[in-house]
Structures are given as C-alpha cells and as structure tokens.
Design an enzyme around this catalytic site. Structure first.
Site, PDB file in Angstrom:
ATOM      1  N   ASP A  62      -4.506  -2.693  -3.475  1.00  0.00           N
ATOM      2  CA  ASP A  62      -5.816  -2.093  -3.768  1.00  0.00           C
ATOM      3  C   ASP A  62      -5.699  -1.019  -4.838  1.00  0.00           C
ATOM      4  O   ASP A  62      -6.654  -0.285  -5.105  1.00  0.00           O
ATOM      5  CB  ASP A  62      -6.466  -1.544  -2.497  1.00  0.00           C
ATOM      6  CG  ASP A  62      -5.667  -0.436  -1.828  1.00  0.00           C
ATOM      7  OD1 ASP A  62      -4.785   0.163  -2.489  1.00  0.00           O
ATOM      8  OD2 ASP A  62      -5.910  -0.150  -0.640  1.00  0.00           O
TER       9      ASP A  62
ATOM     10  N   ASP B 294       0.843  -1.192   0.000  1.00  0.00           N
ATOM     11  CA  ASP B 294       0.000   0.000   0.000  1.00  0.00           C
ATOM     12  C   ASP B 294       0.882   1.247   0.000  1.00  0.00           C
ATOM     13  O   ASP B 294       2.052   1.201   0.398  1.00  0.00           O
ATOM     14  CB  ASP B 294      -0.927   0.022   1.217  1.00  0.00           C
ATOM     15  CG  ASP B 294      -2.155   0.899   0.999  1.00  0.00           C
ATOM     16  OD1 ASP B 294      -2.365   1.372  -0.136  1.00  0.00           O
ATOM     17  OD2 ASP B 294      -2.905   1.125   1.967  1.00  0.00           O
ATOM     18  N   GLY B 295       0.308   2.353  -0.463  1.00  0.00           N
ATOM     19  CA  GLY B 295       1.013   3.625  -0.476  1.00  0.00           C
ATOM     20  C   GLY B 295       0.114   4.728   0.027  1.00  0.00           C
ATOM     21  O   GLY B 295      -1.111   4.646  -0.049  1.00  0.00           O
TER      22      GLY B 295
ATOM     23  N   HIS C 162      -9.635  -0.952   2.318  1.00  0.00           N
ATOM     24  CA  HIS C 162     -10.389  -0.474   3.485  1.00  0.00           C
ATOM     25  C   HIS C 162     -11.700  -1.242   3.681  1.00  0.00           C
ATOM     26  O   HIS C 162     -12.735  -0.675   4.020  1.00  0.00           O
ATOM     27  CB  HIS C 162     -10.666   1.025   3.362  1.00  0.00           C
ATOM     28  CG  HIS C 162      -9.435   1.824   3.080  1.00  0.00           C
ATOM     29  ND1 HIS C 162      -8.497   2.116   4.041  1.00  0.00           N
ATOM     30  CD2 HIS C 162      -8.967   2.361   1.924  1.00  0.00           C
ATOM     31  CE1 HIS C 162      -7.510   2.812   3.496  1.00  0.00           C
ATOM     32  NE2 HIS C 162      -7.771   2.967   2.216  1.00  0.00           N
TER      33      HIS C 162
ATOM     34  N   ASP D 200      -1.808  -0.377   5.135  1.00  0.00           N
ATOM     35  CA  ASP D 200      -2.328   0.986   5.142  1.00  0.00           C
ATOM     36  C   ASP D 200      -1.852   1.740   6.384  1.00  0.00           C
ATOM     37  O   ASP D 200      -1.437   2.897   6.303  1.00  0.00           O
ATOM     38  CB  ASP D 200      -3.855   0.950   5.091  1.00  0.00           C
ATOM     39  CG  ASP D 200      -4.463   2.345   5.179  1.00  0.00           C
ATOM     40  OD1 ASP D 200      -4.259   3.132   4.252  1.00  0.00           O
ATOM     41  OD2 ASP D 200      -5.127   2.642   6.189  1.00  0.00           O
TER      42      ASP D 200
ATOM     43  N   GLU E 212       2.400   4.042  -4.262  1.00  0.00           N
ATOM     44  CA  GLU E 212       1.906   2.695  -4.576  1.00  0.00           C
ATOM     45  C   GLU E 212       2.935   1.912  -5.375  1.00  0.00           C
ATOM     46  O   GLU E 212       3.177   0.721  -5.097  1.00  0.00           O
ATOM     47  CB  GLU E 212       0.594   2.793  -5.365  1.00  0.00           C
ATOM     48  CG  GLU E 212      -0.568   3.408  -4.609  1.00  0.00           C
ATOM     49  CD  GLU E 212      -1.229   2.450  -3.634  1.00  0.00           C
ATOM     50  OE1 GLU E 212      -0.743   1.309  -3.470  1.00  0.00           O
ATOM     51  OE2 GLU E 212      -2.243   2.844  -3.020  1.00  0.00           O
TER      52      GLU E 212
END
Length: 212
Positions: free
Chosen positions: A68, A10-11, A124, A134, A46
């Site tokens: 995601d 994640d970023g 999320h 995250d 990301e």
C-alpha cells in the site's frame, strides 16, 4: 497466472521519524515473516519489508509484491533506473534517501531468476493479506520499542520460529529450516534481470497511499 508467488508487504513506525519500526511480509500461501527496527521511519520500514520479501523468495517463479506504499513501489520499480543512471542522485542532483535499501532491492531483483512485479493495494480497506501484514509489522514495531529486535517467521503449517535479523528463503508450498541468506551472500551467479515493473492499470495513486 499459474506459478506466481504473491506476497503482501507492510511497514510501521511508531513515531516518525526515529521511532521503533517494524516490517512484515505475508505470502498468500499463509507463511509470513516480520521484524523490528530499533529506530527508523515509515519509508525505511516499507522498503525493508519489500527487500525482505524478495530475498526470502528466490527461484524462477514470478514474484508479485503487493504494497500500500506508493513510495516503496516507485523506489523499486520506477525511480530506481533513473537514480542509478545518474550515479544514485535524484533528478535535482541531491542524494537518494534510504540509498542502502534502494540498492539492496535493485540488487535482489537483478539476482533473482524470476521476474518481480509490483502491485499497489489500498491500505486498511479489508484486504486480508494487507491487513495481516499490517498487524505483524505493528507488533514487530511494538516489540522493538521494548528492546526485542528479532525476526519472527511462520510457516504454512503454523510453525513459528524466532531468530536474529536476516531473511531465510521459503518455498511456495512449505517453509523449511534454511540458512540465513542476505544480499551480501547472494552474489554468486548474479545476472542482469529485467527491471521490476508495475502492471498496467495498477499504477499507485499517491494521494491514496497510507504509510503507517
């Protein structure tokens, strides 16, 4: 599938574009790494997370990268072949954005002995490893905002190390102290590997992509 290493990435960018950013990967064995970027974008964060995850997991085992971000997945496994064929230009003839990171990912995949597979997950929505990534990238972004641009690694035993930027290889069972290994130092024995793929039935859905 037995022997597959699964890593969630994640970023985060606190102010897009140009704000302090963070990246993170979380191996499903419990180990993880995260780092800050003084000034970046959602997309840079990301892509950096994906690149760091691949470089940190060398070896013959298949690597499954869960994200995601449809942008990161498509850059790494869908658009990259066409861009490379066109001399790293887009279909419209324009320059590829974030080219250094895209080329770094393409090179890391090519040099990795085992194949790399990408899987899109809804962000999320309670996925434990996605949520953990995250949290880590958000913390790294906030630290970068305060001037602390470092890489933090946690082993499967919970041991935490903090150092300068640069991924270190990790094993699937434990994270041992290892020298920094970057794309620039992994050219020996490079080979042409199969193009990274997105498994059938798991194509990312652009309207559901969440880039934080």
């Amino acid at each position: 599938m037995d022997g597959v290493i699964t890593v969630s990435t994640d970023g985060s960018c606190l102010r897009n574009p140009g704000g302090a950013s963070g990246w993170a990967w979380v191996n499903h064995d419990g180990s993880s790494a995260s780092g800050g970027i003084a000034s970046g974008t959602n997309q840079i964060a990301e892509l950096t997370a994906v690149l760091e995850a691949i470089l940190a997991h060398p070896g013959a085992e298949p690597l499954r990268v869960e994200s995601d971000s449809t942008y990161a997945i498509k850059c790494a496994s869908v658009w990259v072949a066409g861009w490379k064929r066109k001399g790293w230009r887009t279909a419209s003839g324009g320059p590829v954005q974030n080219l250094g990171l895209v080329q770094g990912i393409e090179r890391a995949i090519a040099e990795r002995e085992g194949e790399v597979v990408f899987h899109w997950v809804r962000g999320h929505q309670g996925d434990h490893f996605n949520e953990r990534a995250d949290v880590l990238c958000g913390a790294a972004a906030r630290a970068a905002q305060q001037g602390e641009v470092v890489v933090t690694r946690t082993s499967v035993t919970g041991e935490v190390t903090v150092g300068v930027a640069g991924p270190a290889p990790v094993a699937t069972e434990a994270v041992a102290a290892a020298p920094v290994r970057t794309a620039a130092t992994r050219t020996a024995g490079a080979r042409t590997a199969p193009v990274a793929r997105v498994p059938r039935g798991t194509q990312p859905e652009p309207e559901l992509d969440v880039l934080f």
